[in-house]
Design an enzyme around this catalytic site. Structure first.
Site, PDB file in Angstrom:
ATOM      1  N   SER A 262       0.840  -1.209   0.000  1.00  0.00           N
ATOM      2  CA  SER A 262       0.000   0.000   0.000  1.00  0.00           C
ATOM      3  C   SER A 262       0.868   1.249   0.000  1.00  0.00           C
ATOM      4  O   SER A 262       1.809   1.361   0.786  1.00  0.00           O
ATOM      5  CB  SER A 262      -0.899   0.025   1.236  1.00  0.00           C
ATOM      6  OG  SER A 262      -1.780  -1.064   1.185  1.00  0.00           O
ATOM      7  N   GLU A 335       2.567   5.608   3.057  1.00  0.00           N
ATOM      8  CA  GLU A 335       3.102   4.495   3.847  1.00  0.00           C
ATOM      9  C   GLU A 335       4.517   4.163   3.353  1.00  0.00           C
ATOM     10  O   GLU A 335       5.359   3.682   4.101  1.00  0.00           O
ATOM     11  CB  GLU A 335       2.174   3.288   3.684  1.00  0.00           C
ATOM     12  CG  GLU A 335       2.523   2.152   4.612  1.00  0.00           C
ATOM     13  CD  GLU A 335       1.428   1.095   4.676  1.00  0.00           C
ATOM     14  OE1 GLU A 335       0.230   1.449   4.556  1.00  0.00           O
ATOM     15  OE2 GLU A 335       1.782  -0.074   4.843  1.00  0.00           O
TER      16      GLU A 335
HETATM   17  C1  FAD Z   1       3.498  -6.952  -2.233  1.00  0.00           C
HETATM   18  C2  FAD Z   1       3.560  -6.295  -0.883  1.00  0.00           C
HETATM   19  C3  FAD Z   1       2.515  -6.474   0.017  1.00  0.00           C
HETATM   20  C4  FAD Z   1       2.545  -5.846   1.265  1.00  0.00           C
HETATM   21  N1  FAD Z   1       1.518  -6.068   2.131  1.00  0.00           N
HETATM   22  C5  FAD Z   1       1.525  -5.473   3.340  1.00  0.00           C
HETATM   23  C6  FAD Z   1       0.465  -5.709   4.271  1.00  0.00           C
HETATM   24  O1  FAD Z   1      -0.453  -6.486   4.032  1.00  0.00           O
HETATM   25  N2  FAD Z   1       0.514  -5.045   5.448  1.00  0.00           N
HETATM   26  C7  FAD Z   1       1.532  -4.198   5.771  1.00  0.00           C
HETATM   27  O2  FAD Z   1       1.520  -3.627   6.867  1.00  0.00           O
HETATM   28  N3  FAD Z   1       2.563  -3.974   4.920  1.00  0.00           N
HETATM   29  C8  FAD Z   1       2.590  -4.590   3.723  1.00  0.00           C
HETATM   30  N4  FAD Z   1       3.634  -4.384   2.860  1.00  0.00           N
HETATM   31  C9  FAD Z   1       4.719  -3.456   3.230  1.00  0.00           C
HETATM   32  C10 FAD Z   1       5.951  -4.126   3.878  1.00  0.00           C
HETATM   33  O3  FAD Z   1       6.060  -5.460   3.466  1.00  0.00           O
HETATM   34  C11 FAD Z   1       5.911  -4.069   5.397  1.00  0.00           C
HETATM   35  O4  FAD Z   1       5.833  -2.748   5.865  1.00  0.00           O
HETATM   36  C12 FAD Z   1       7.138  -4.749   6.017  1.00  0.00           C
HETATM   37  O5  FAD Z   1       6.860  -5.011   7.361  1.00  0.00           O
HETATM   38  C13 FAD Z   1       8.421  -3.920   5.908  1.00  0.00           C
HETATM   39  O6  FAD Z   1       9.499  -4.723   6.367  1.00  0.00           O
HETATM   40  P1  FAD Z   1      10.959  -4.601   5.741  1.00  0.00           P
HETATM   41  O7  FAD Z   1      11.863  -5.482   6.506  1.00  0.00           O
HETATM   42  O8  FAD Z   1      10.919  -4.821   4.285  1.00  0.00           O
HETATM   43  O9  FAD Z   1      11.301  -3.087   6.078  1.00  0.00           O
HETATM   44  P2  FAD Z   1      12.045  -2.038   5.139  1.00  0.00           P
HETATM   45  O10 FAD Z   1      11.174  -1.761   3.969  1.00  0.00           O
HETATM   46  O11 FAD Z   1      13.439  -2.449   4.872  1.00  0.00           O
HETATM   47  O12 FAD Z   1      12.075  -0.777   6.112  1.00  0.00           O
HETATM   48  C14 FAD Z   1      10.883  -0.121   6.468  1.00  0.00           C
HETATM   49  C15 FAD Z   1      11.229   0.843   7.609  1.00  0.00           C
HETATM   50  O13 FAD Z   1      11.559   0.065   8.754  1.00  0.00           O
HETATM   51  C16 FAD Z   1      12.827   0.473   9.273  1.00  0.00           C
HETATM   52  N5  FAD Z   1      13.460  -0.728   9.817  1.00  0.00           N
HETATM   53  C17 FAD Z   1      13.610  -1.926   9.193  1.00  0.00           C
HETATM   54  N6  FAD Z   1      14.223  -2.785  10.017  1.00  0.00           N
HETATM   55  C18 FAD Z   1      14.461  -2.115  11.178  1.00  0.00           C
HETATM   56  C19 FAD Z   1      15.095  -2.450  12.409  1.00  0.00           C
HETATM   57  N7  FAD Z   1      15.612  -3.662  12.630  1.00  0.00           N
HETATM   58  N8  FAD Z   1      15.171  -1.493  13.379  1.00  0.00           N
HETATM   59  C20 FAD Z   1      14.660  -0.242  13.183  1.00  0.00           C
HETATM   60  N9  FAD Z   1      14.073   0.133  12.025  1.00  0.00           N
HETATM   61  C21 FAD Z   1      13.973  -0.795  11.046  1.00  0.00           C
HETATM   62  C22 FAD Z   1      13.580   1.044   8.077  1.00  0.00           C
HETATM   63  O14 FAD Z   1      14.593   1.965   8.488  1.00  0.00           O
HETATM   64  C23 FAD Z   1      12.458   1.726   7.320  1.00  0.00           C
HETATM   65  O15 FAD Z   1      12.235   3.014   7.851  1.00  0.00           O
HETATM   66  C24 FAD Z   1       3.643  -5.021   1.616  1.00  0.00           C
HETATM   67  C25 FAD Z   1       4.706  -4.858   0.717  1.00  0.00           C
HETATM   68  C26 FAD Z   1       4.674  -5.498  -0.508  1.00  0.00           C
HETATM   69  C27 FAD Z   1       5.840  -5.332  -1.442  1.00  0.00           C
END
Ligand code: FAD
Length: 339
Positions: A262, A335
């Site tokens: 999203s 987001e």
């Molecule tokens: C196809 C698709 C579907 C999705 N569906 C959903 C859904 O249903 N619900 C939803 O909520 N999200 C969804 N997302 C978004 C995403 O997957 C989530 O927000 C996910 O939890 C992000 O995790 P990440 O490890 O990839 O974080 P990143 O994208 O790498 O980072 C996101 C943020 O978190 C911070 N961060 C990451 N790790 C840490 C850490 N260890 N300590 C402190 N800060 C940290 C980063 O600095 C950044 O600001 C979706 C994404 C995609 C591509």
């Protein structure tokens, strides 16, 4: 010079992990966008992660802390330093405690967590099936999937406080969390009428609050780096629910094109559904450069031919925000995190 001094500290202190130079960031983001990182670090253990954070601070280097990159758009011009958690605690990334709790290293992907739950017949987290990214990222974002928020099952978080230079433990307090808000997100001094409202800082944090970026965006990196998270689990993995969640994601077109999920937050309290408002403004299929509002999902910005620049995505976000504000009187809070 600063980069050399930084690398020198890492090498002298036995940094355990990978240090890559000129790494293409597009390969580390589910949106497939971003230039190169001068330095891209993947620590294999907490000690090396903390060493890197400390060394960056002592060399005066800014960094972006990345998890799985599934909610991040990296800039076209690249970044100097990215520290990525994905390879943290590889061998023991999920552990079971007394049959009703699991502890996940921050870099653990949800696929590994769900496999662990299935193998050990543990329930409660099935709604996170096929969620991209790491547990650390989900806690930071307070990811919410099919009615379950990360905070609903979160018991505690171990984190490194880069300002206090200490590892601390946070015990979950329900009031610290809200829809897609966590106490690990940098708190805000001001808010441009964001949909989900402002988030109150934890005690003593107000003085460290950071201003919201252009367009009401969150500042990208936290000062509290999540090391591991403890979740409550129940007995009995629900295979059917897990399968349904995966199918639902597929039906919603989550896997059809590169995206960050999203693009804008909803506001459950005010019953505001961002995708509906965007759709009503006629944006489905609308493009800026290589970035497009998914023709099948108005709240997904996609990069269908992998030709989008981060500038295209930012422009698209701003066009949508402006149009929805003008037509519907609602300011949509993005987001997507722009690193
Ligand atoms: C196809 C698709 C579907 C999705 N569906 C959903 C859904 O249903 N619900 C939803 O909520 N999200 C969804 N997302 C978004 C995403 O997957 C989530 O927000 C996910 O939890 C992000 O995790 P990440 O490890 O990839 O974080 P990143 O994208 O790498 O980072 C996101 C943020 O978190 C911070 N961060 C990451 N790790 C840490 C850490 N260890 N300590 C402190 N800060 C940290 C980063 O600095 C950044 O600001 C979706 C994404 C995609 C591509």
């Amino acid at each position: 010079m600063k980069n050399l001094a930084f690398k020198d500290i890492l090498l002298k202190n036995n940094f355990f992990g990978e240090i890559k130079t000129g790494e293409l960031l597009a390969g580390h983001s589910s949106m497939h966008v971003g230039g190169r990182a001068e330095l891209f670090l993947e620590p294999f253990d907490e000690k090396s992660l903390i060493l890197a954070l400390d060394a960056a601070a002592s060399c005066g280097l800014k960094y972006f802390l990345a998890g799985g990159g599934s909610n991040v758009v990296f800039p076209d011009e690249g970044l100097n330093l990215v520290i990525c958690t994905r390879k943290l605690g590889k061998d023991e990334s999920v552990q079971l405690l007394e049959n009703d709790r699991i502890v996940c290293s921050a870099g653990t992907g949800w696929g590994s967590v769900l496999n662990f739950c299935k193998k050990n017949n543990l329930g409660g987290l099935e709604a996170f099936t096929a969620l991209s990214g790491t547990t650390g990222g989900a806690v930071f974002m307070n990811a919410c999937c099919f009615g379950l928020a990360a905070s609903d099952r979160l018991l505690s978080v171990r984190y490194f406080d880069t300002q206090k230079n200490k590892i601390l433990t946070y015990k979950t307090e329900k009031n610290d969390w809200d829809y897609k808000k966590s106490p690990f997100q940098p708190c805000k001094k001001m808010q441009k009428g964001g949909v989900a409202g402002d988030f109150p800082p934890l005690e003593g944090e107000a003085e460290n609050a950071e201003a919201v970026g252009a367009g009401g965006r969150l500042s990208p990196s936290s000062k509290k780096i999540i090391l591991s998270a403890e979740f409550s689990v129940t007995s009995g993995f629900d295979d059917e629910l897990s399968l349904q969640v995966k199918q639902k994601r597929s039906e919603l077109g989550h896997f059809r094109a590169p995206s960050c999920g999203s693009a804008f937050k909803n506001d459950p309290e005010r019953k505001i559904v961002a995708g509906k408002l965007i759709d009503e403004c006629g944006f489905k299929g609308f493009s800026v450069g290589g970035a497009q509002i998914a023709p099948w999902h108005a709240n997904f910005i996609i990069n269908p031919e992998q030709k989008a620049r981060s500038a295209d995505i930012l422009e698209l976000v701003e066009i949508v925000q402006e149009a929805v504000l003008k037509k519907q009187g609602v300011f949509l809070e993005p987001e997507i995190i722009f690193a």
